[in-house]
Design an enzyme around this catalytic site. Structure first.
Site, PDB file in Angstrom:
ATOM      1  N   GLU A   1      10.635 -30.792 -38.672  1.00  0.00           N
ATOM      2  CA  GLU A   1      10.391 -31.693 -39.781  1.00  0.00           C
ATOM      3  C   GLU A   1       9.886 -33.052 -39.315  1.00  0.00           C
ATOM      4  OE1 GLU A   1      13.184 -29.905 -43.229  1.00  0.00           O
ATOM      5  OE2 GLU A   1      14.165 -31.332 -41.918  1.00  0.00           O
TER       6      GLU A   1
ATOM      7  N   CYS B   1       8.570 -40.617 -38.756  1.00  0.00           N
ATOM      8  CA  CYS B   1       9.679 -40.144 -37.926  1.00  0.00           C
ATOM      9  C   CYS B   1       9.298 -38.760 -37.396  1.00  0.00           C
ATOM     10  CB  CYS B   1      10.936 -40.100 -38.792  1.00  0.00           C
ATOM     11  SG  CYS B   1      12.379 -39.540 -37.906  1.00  0.00           S
TER      12      CYS B   1
ATOM     13  N   CYS C   1      18.126 -28.976 -30.766  1.00  0.00           N
ATOM     14  CA  CYS C   1      18.489 -29.923 -29.708  1.00  0.00           C
ATOM     15  C   CYS C   1      19.628 -29.307 -28.920  1.00  0.00           C
ATOM     16  CB  CYS C   1      18.914 -31.263 -30.293  1.00  0.00           C
ATOM     17  SG  CYS C   1      19.328 -32.478 -29.022  1.00  0.00           S
TER      18      CYS C   1
ATOM     19  N   CYS D   1      25.594 -33.243 -30.254  1.00  0.00           N
ATOM     20  CA  CYS D   1      26.379 -34.331 -30.847  1.00  0.00           C
ATOM     21  C   CYS D   1      27.034 -33.761 -32.101  1.00  0.00           C
ATOM     22  CB  CYS D   1      25.500 -35.529 -31.193  1.00  0.00           C
ATOM     23  SG  CYS D   1      24.645 -36.171 -29.749  1.00  0.00           S
TER      24      CYS D   1
ATOM     25  N   CYS E   1      25.649 -34.292 -35.940  1.00  0.00           N
ATOM     26  CA  CYS E   1      24.203 -34.195 -36.144  1.00  0.00           C
ATOM     27  C   CYS E   1      23.826 -32.781 -36.570  1.00  0.00           C
ATOM     28  CB  CYS E   1      23.492 -34.558 -34.847  1.00  0.00           C
ATOM     29  SG  CYS E   1      21.715 -34.231 -34.885  1.00  0.00           S
TER      30      CYS E   1
ATOM     31  N   CYS F   1      18.192 -39.682 -42.056  1.00  0.00           N
ATOM     32  CA  CYS F   1      18.562 -39.509 -40.649  1.00  0.00           C
ATOM     33  C   CYS F   1      19.583 -38.419 -40.456  1.00  0.00           C
ATOM     34  CB  CYS F   1      19.357 -40.695 -40.174  1.00  0.00           C
ATOM     35  SG  CYS F   1      18.505 -42.064 -39.765  1.00  0.00           S
TER      36      CYS F   1
HETATM   37  N1  SAH Z   1      18.059 -37.260 -30.101  1.00  0.00           N
HETATM   38  C1  SAH Z   1      17.730 -38.616 -30.346  1.00  0.00           C
HETATM   39  C2  SAH Z   1      16.798 -38.827 -31.510  1.00  0.00           C
HETATM   40  C3  SAH Z   1      17.009 -38.007 -32.755  1.00  0.00           C
HETATM   41  S1  SAH Z   1      18.375 -38.401 -33.775  1.00  0.00           S
HETATM   42  C4  SAH Z   1      18.987 -39.440 -30.506  1.00  0.00           C
HETATM   43  O1  SAH Z   1      20.063 -38.875 -30.616  1.00  0.00           O
HETATM   44  O2  SAH Z   1      18.875 -40.658 -30.459  1.00  0.00           O
HETATM   45  C5  SAH Z   1      17.951 -39.956 -34.523  1.00  0.00           C
HETATM   46  C6  SAH Z   1      19.173 -40.750 -34.957  1.00  0.00           C
HETATM   47  O3  SAH Z   1      19.820 -40.146 -36.081  1.00  0.00           O
HETATM   48  C7  SAH Z   1      20.210 -40.870 -33.850  1.00  0.00           C
HETATM   49  O4  SAH Z   1      20.703 -42.177 -33.735  1.00  0.00           O
HETATM   50  C8  SAH Z   1      21.265 -39.926 -34.355  1.00  0.00           C
HETATM   51  O5  SAH Z   1      22.503 -40.189 -33.786  1.00  0.00           O
HETATM   52  C9  SAH Z   1      21.212 -40.161 -35.852  1.00  0.00           C
HETATM   53  N2  SAH Z   1      21.935 -39.140 -36.609  1.00  0.00           N
HETATM   54  C10 SAH Z   1      22.160 -37.854 -36.260  1.00  0.00           C
HETATM   55  N3  SAH Z   1      22.884 -37.220 -37.209  1.00  0.00           N
HETATM   56  C11 SAH Z   1      23.139 -38.121 -38.176  1.00  0.00           C
HETATM   57  C12 SAH Z   1      23.820 -38.058 -39.422  1.00  0.00           C
HETATM   58  N4  SAH Z   1      24.377 -36.940 -39.864  1.00  0.00           N
HETATM   59  N5  SAH Z   1      23.897 -39.182 -40.166  1.00  0.00           N
HETATM   60  C13 SAH Z   1      23.289 -40.307 -39.746  1.00  0.00           C
HETATM   61  N6  SAH Z   1      22.612 -40.417 -38.588  1.00  0.00           N
HETATM   62  C14 SAH Z   1      22.534 -39.343 -37.805  1.00  0.00           C
HETATM   63 FE1  SF4 Z   2      20.341 -34.113 -30.272  1.00  0.00          FE
HETATM   64 FE2  SF4 Z   2      21.226 -34.800 -32.676  1.00  0.00          FE
HETATM   65 FE3  SF4 Z   2      22.491 -35.656 -30.467  1.00  0.00          FE
HETATM   66 FE4  SF4 Z   2      20.073 -36.662 -31.086  1.00  0.00          FE
HETATM   67  S1  SF4 Z   2      21.952 -36.896 -32.288  1.00  0.00           S
HETATM   68  S2  SF4 Z   2      20.790 -35.945 -29.059  1.00  0.00           S
HETATM   69  S3  SF4 Z   2      19.112 -34.823 -32.004  1.00  0.00           S
HETATM   70  S4  SF4 Z   2      22.310 -33.505 -31.144  1.00  0.00           S
END
Ligand code: SAH
Ligand code: SF4
Length: 367
Positions: free
Chosen positions: A91, A104, A111, A115, A118, A344
């Site tokens: 996306e 974006c 990934c 995390c 996420c 996000c």
């Molecule tokens: N992998 C990279 C970039 C993609 S995620 C990273 O982790 O930085 C982009 C941002 O969205 C990151 O700061 C991530 O922590 C945040 N993010 C992920 N899941 C989220 C959620 N459920 N609610 C709000 N932000 C989220």
């Molecule tokens: Fe991967 Fe999501 Fe963690 Fe970013 S926030 S490193 S996309 S698992």
């Protein structure tokens, strides 16, 4: 297999043309046609000799990923799902604002970093995107938005995408070479001509790759912090076990040596009752004391079965105030496009998981 010319930056394209026995300026012309004019059909590249156009038609393609669907949210946010082969989709989101248009962009299918909050991380990992798939997202967005009025300002612009953030699906620094090549194309005046500070890489903290990015292409850097101490960060951003906070902060300081007058943006997703207490804010001030930085607080965007909750407005306010009282610059990310799941961390795409994680979770849930 024909060569996809979207896989090349200008140096790569020039080398490929040289092998074909063609002059470097021909590569530049084709590069302009592709990126500045959005032309994918060699027959339309009218200032190029017919014989060369025919040669290109036989040996090359200009191939961006196919759009599976495009949705526009009530607030003008646009989301595309791109088909990137066998049950995989990524996306891309465009966020129009008064003074800018931010795209974006995704860097991987899924990934591998897991995390816990996420939704991309939950879906497992399939593969890295190619250069053509990364720059193809910019290509499609830029050239399709160029012909329509900005949903916020009503104006038509020939440069609708003014900023790019690598904050879509995936960890950009885990797909280092392809991401750096794509970043180079975004910055190249022969293509999109974005300035270094208008392109942001967001990383969960892959320390060695941060150092390499500083040397190769020191664009703006956002670091996903999300916790002020190792015990908590180990739980929610597991890569912290490999690169703990002390090393991460040192890497941030080293990065800024290569990006003078810049700052690091620390992203911090607030998870109710987990990392949103006043003591966490106070620890953050200590942790980041030696790093020129700004904070971007992001209220958690819920998704099904996440196990986390959105922070209360009052805890966000207090958290923000503590940071501000210490002299830190804090922005709170507005949620945009959440009616089309474009906010996000809600980018879900389609991931044919190869990491085994999704199977493992399904077993656990069934037990
Ligand atoms: N992998 C990279 C970039 C993609 S995620 C990273 O982790 O930085 C982009 C941002 O969205 C990151 O700061 C991530 O922590 C945040 N993010 C992920 N899941 C989220 C959620 N459920 N609610 C709000 N932000 C989220
Ligand atoms: Fe991967 Fe999501 Fe963690 Fe970013 S926030 S490193 S996309 S698992």
């Amino acid at each position: 297999m024909p060569q996809n010319l979207l896989d090349f930056d200008l140096d790569g394209l020039t080398a490929w043309f040289t092998e074909l026995g063609e002059k470097p300026f021909r590569a530049r012309q084709v590069f302009h046609w592709m990126h500045q004019s959005g032309v994918a059909d060699f027959a339309q590249m009218t200032d190029i000799a017919k014989s060369l156009r025919e040669k290109l038609q036989q040996q090359a393609v200009v191939h961006a990923p196919a759009i599976s669907y495009a949705h526009t949210s009530a607030d003008g946010t646009r989301k595309w799902l791109f088909d990137v082969g066998v049950a995989n989709g990524i996306e891309t989101v465009f966020i129009p604002e008064e003074d800018r248009g931010t795209l974006c962009v995704s860097s991987q299918v899924g990934c591998a970093l897991e995390c816990t909050f996420c939704s991309t991380g939950r879906q497992g990992f399939n593969r890295n995107l190619t250069v053509a798939e990364i720059i193809g997202q910019v290509w499609v967005a830029h050239h399709s938005l160029k012909t329509e009025p900005n949903r916020t300002t009503g104006e038509i612009s020939d440069r609708p995408v003014t900023n790019v953030v690598m904050m879509g699906m995936g960890e950009p620094l885990a797909n280092f070479e392809n991401v750096v090549t794509a970043l180079g194309i975004m910055l190249d005046d022969h293509a999109y001509g974005l300035s270094r500070r208008r392109v942001t890489v967001s990383t969960s903290g892959l320390v060695p790759a941060m150092d390499r990015l500083a040397e190769r292409c020191p664009v703006a850097l956002a670091v996903s912090l999300h916790a002020p101490n190792d015990a908590l960060r180990d739980q929610i951003v597991p890569i912290n076990k490999k690169y703990p906070l002390r090393e991460l902060m040192a890497a941030c300081r080293r990065y800024l040596v290569h990006a003078p007058r810049d700052f690091i943006t620390f992203e911090y997703v607030l998870l109710a009752g987990v990392n949103d207490q006043p003591e966490h804010a106070r620890q953050l001030i200590e942790l980041t004391r030696d790093v020129p930085c700004k904070f971007n607080l992001i209220p958690f965007n819920p998704f099904p079965d996440s196990g986390y909750e959105k922070p209360r407005a009052e805890s966000m306010r207090v958290f923000r105030q503590i940071l501000q009282d210490a002299g830190l610059v804090v922005t709170t990310r507005k949620t945009r496009g959440d009616d089309i799941d474009a906010a996000c961390g809600q980018l879900a795409g389609k991931v044919a998981d190869k990491s085994g994680r999704v199977m493992k979770r399904m077993h656990k849930e069934a037990a």
